[in-house]
Design a protein around this motif. Structure first.
Motif, mmCIF file in Angstrom:
data_model
loop_
_atom_site.group_PDB
_atom_site.id
_atom_site.type_symbol
_atom_site.label_atom_id
_atom_site.label_comp_id
_atom_site.label_asym_id
_atom_site.label_seq_id
_atom_site.Cartn_x
_atom_site.Cartn_y
_atom_site.Cartn_z
ATOM 1 N N ASP A 1 35.787 48.022 37.804
ATOM 2 C CA ASP A 1 35.428 49.099 36.876
ATOM 3 C C ASP A 1 36.016 50.436 37.315
ATOM 4 N N THR A 2 35.938 50.718 38.616
ATOM 5 C CA THR A 2 36.443 51.986 39.136
ATOM 6 C C THR A 2 37.960 52.053 39.014
ATOM 7 N N LEU A 3 38.644 50.958 39.322
ATOM 8 C CA LEU A 3 40.101 50.924 39.181
ATOM 9 C C LEU A 3 40.499 51.146 37.725
ATOM 10 N N ARG A 4 39.789 50.536 36.799
ATOM 11 C CA ARG A 4 40.074 50.709 35.368
ATOM 12 C C ARG A 4 39.893 52.178 34.965
ATOM 13 N N ASP A 5 38.807 52.791 35.437
ATOM 14 C CA ASP A 5 38.550 54.205 35.127
ATOM 15 C C ASP A 5 39.636 55.107 35.707
ATOM 16 N N LEU A 6 40.054 54.823 36.930
ATOM 17 C CA LEU A 6 41.092 55.634 37.573
ATOM 18 C C LEU A 6 42.448 55.459 36.888
ATOM 19 N N GLU A 7 42.706 54.263 36.405
ATOM 20 C CA GLU A 7 43.942 54.035 35.646
ATOM 21 C C GLU A 7 43.883 54.821 34.333
ATOM 22 N N ARG A 8 42.746 54.785 33.676
ATOM 23 C CA ARG A 8 42.573 55.517 32.415
ATOM 24 C C ARG A 8 42.769 57.019 32.615
ATOM 25 N N ASP A 9 42.292 57.534 33.765
ATOM 26 C CA ASP A 9 42.412 58.960 34.063
ATOM 27 C C ASP A 9 43.791 59.355 34.592
ATOM 28 N N GLY A 10 44.675 58.378 34.773
ATOM 29 C CA GLY A 10 46.020 58.691 35.258
ATOM 30 C C GLY A 10 46.114 58.868 36.760
ATOM 31 N N ILE A 11 45.093 58.425 37.492
ATOM 32 C CA ILE A 11 45.060 58.589 38.957
ATOM 33 C C ILE A 11 45.841 57.474 39.646
ATOM 34 N N LEU A 12 45.847 56.296 39.051
ATOM 35 C CA LEU A 12 46.586 55.189 39.649
ATOM 36 C C LEU A 12 47.240 54.356 38.565
ATOM 37 N N THR A 13 48.180 53.541 39.001
ATOM 38 C CA THR A 13 48.833 52.601 38.088
ATOM 39 C C THR A 13 48.515 51.186 38.539
ATOM 40 N N ARG A 14 48.482 50.316 37.577
ATOM 41 C CA ARG A 14 48.254 48.891 37.812
ATOM 42 C C ARG A 14 49.528 48.174 37.373
ATOM 43 N N THR A 15 50.151 47.453 38.312
ATOM 44 C CA THR A 15 51.377 46.733 38.002
ATOM 45 C C THR A 15 51.122 45.244 38.155
ATOM 46 N N ALA A 16 51.235 44.512 37.048
ATOM 47 C CA ALA A 16 51.066 43.057 37.062
ATOM 48 C C ALA A 16 52.447 42.410 37.102
ATOM 49 N N TYR A 17 52.614 41.453 38.016
ATOM 50 C CA TYR A 17 53.889 40.757 38.166
ATOM 51 C C TYR A 17 53.780 39.379 37.523
ATOM 52 N N ASP A 18 54.829 38.988 36.828
ATOM 53 C CA ASP A 18 54.876 37.692 36.169
ATOM 54 C C ASP A 18 55.323 36.641 37.177
ATOM 55 N N GLN A 19 54.377 36.145 37.952
ATOM 56 C CA GLN A 19 54.679 35.149 38.969
ATOM 57 C C GLN A 19 53.448 34.287 39.196
ATOM 58 N N MET A 20 53.624 33.218 39.904
ATOM 59 C CA MET A 20 52.511 32.339 40.260
ATOM 60 C C MET A 20 52.414 32.287 41.769
ATOM 61 N N PRO A 21 51.285 32.516 42.360
ATOM 62 C CA PRO A 21 50.060 32.951 41.684
ATOM 63 C C PRO A 21 50.213 34.382 41.159
ATOM 64 N N PRO A 22 49.371 34.746 40.188
ATOM 65 C CA PRO A 22 49.457 36.102 39.629
ATOM 66 C C PRO A 22 49.286 37.161 40.714
ATOM 67 N N ARG A 23 49.991 38.265 40.523
ATOM 68 C CA ARG A 23 49.915 39.361 41.503
ATOM 69 C C ARG A 23 49.793 40.679 40.755
ATOM 70 N N VAL A 24 48.859 41.517 41.221
ATOM 71 C CA VAL A 24 48.656 42.845 40.646
ATOM 72 C C VAL A 24 48.579 43.840 41.792
ATOM 73 N N ASP A 25 49.346 44.915 41.696
ATOM 74 C CA ASP A 25 49.314 45.988 42.694
ATOM 75 C C ASP A 25 48.743 47.248 42.065
ATOM 76 N N TYR A 26 48.045 48.018 42.886
ATOM 77 C CA TYR A 26 47.511 49.320 42.479
ATOM 78 C C TYR A 26 48.162 50.368 43.357
ATOM 79 N N GLU A 27 48.561 51.481 42.725
ATOM 80 C CA GLU A 27 49.261 52.548 43.449
ATOM 81 C C GLU A 27 48.879 53.892 42.840
ATOM 82 N N LEU A 28 48.762 54.901 43.696
ATOM 83 C CA LEU A 28 48.469 56.238 43.205
ATOM 84 C C LEU A 28 49.646 56.777 42.398
ATOM 85 N N THR A 29 49.338 57.492 41.344
ATOM 86 C CA THR A 29 50.355 58.205 40.580
ATOM 87 C C THR A 29 50.606 59.548 41.273
#
Length: 123
Positions: free
Chosen positions: A50-78
């Protein structure tokens, strides 16, 4: 501090304890969800998501999903999120530098309050 001011919601988000810890944890490099959960000890998976979603919405971080198996998602500050690093790191340093004083004050307060409760006459 007017309740209708949009900056009030931003301040509430930034002042949230989990937000501060997440921003500090992401100060180095991008992290995966599991890495963040380990770095921010005590946070539940739901609260972290929930907090990551809120921070992404506020432009504080980005969520990058990679098209691979197993699935991979990275979070990084903007760039905006990185502007929070300095003030939040300063707060963390303050907390570390003054923890003994805070704990002493808490103990003294609790001792006074506990004594006052015991001194009340029983009904």
């Amino acid at each position: 501090m007017v309740s209708t001011c949009p900056s009030r919601t931003s301040l509430a988000r930034i002042a949230n304890k989990w937000t501060a810890m997440i921003v500090i944890a992401l100060s180095g490099e991008p992290m995966r969800f599991g890495e963040l959960r380990q770095a921010v000890d005590g946070i539940s998976g739901k609260v972290l998501a929930d907090t990551l979603r809120d921070l992404e919405r506020d432009g504080i971080l980005t969520r990058t999903a990679y098209d691979q198996m197993p699935p991979r998602v990275d979070y990084e500050l903007t760039a905006l999120g990185r502007t929070l690093q300095e003030p939040l790191t300063a707060l963390a340093r303050w907390a570390e530098a003054h923890i003994e004083e805070v704990e002493t004050a808490r103990a003294e307060y609790d001792e006074i309050k506990d004594g006052a409760v015991r001194a009340l006459p029983s009904a």
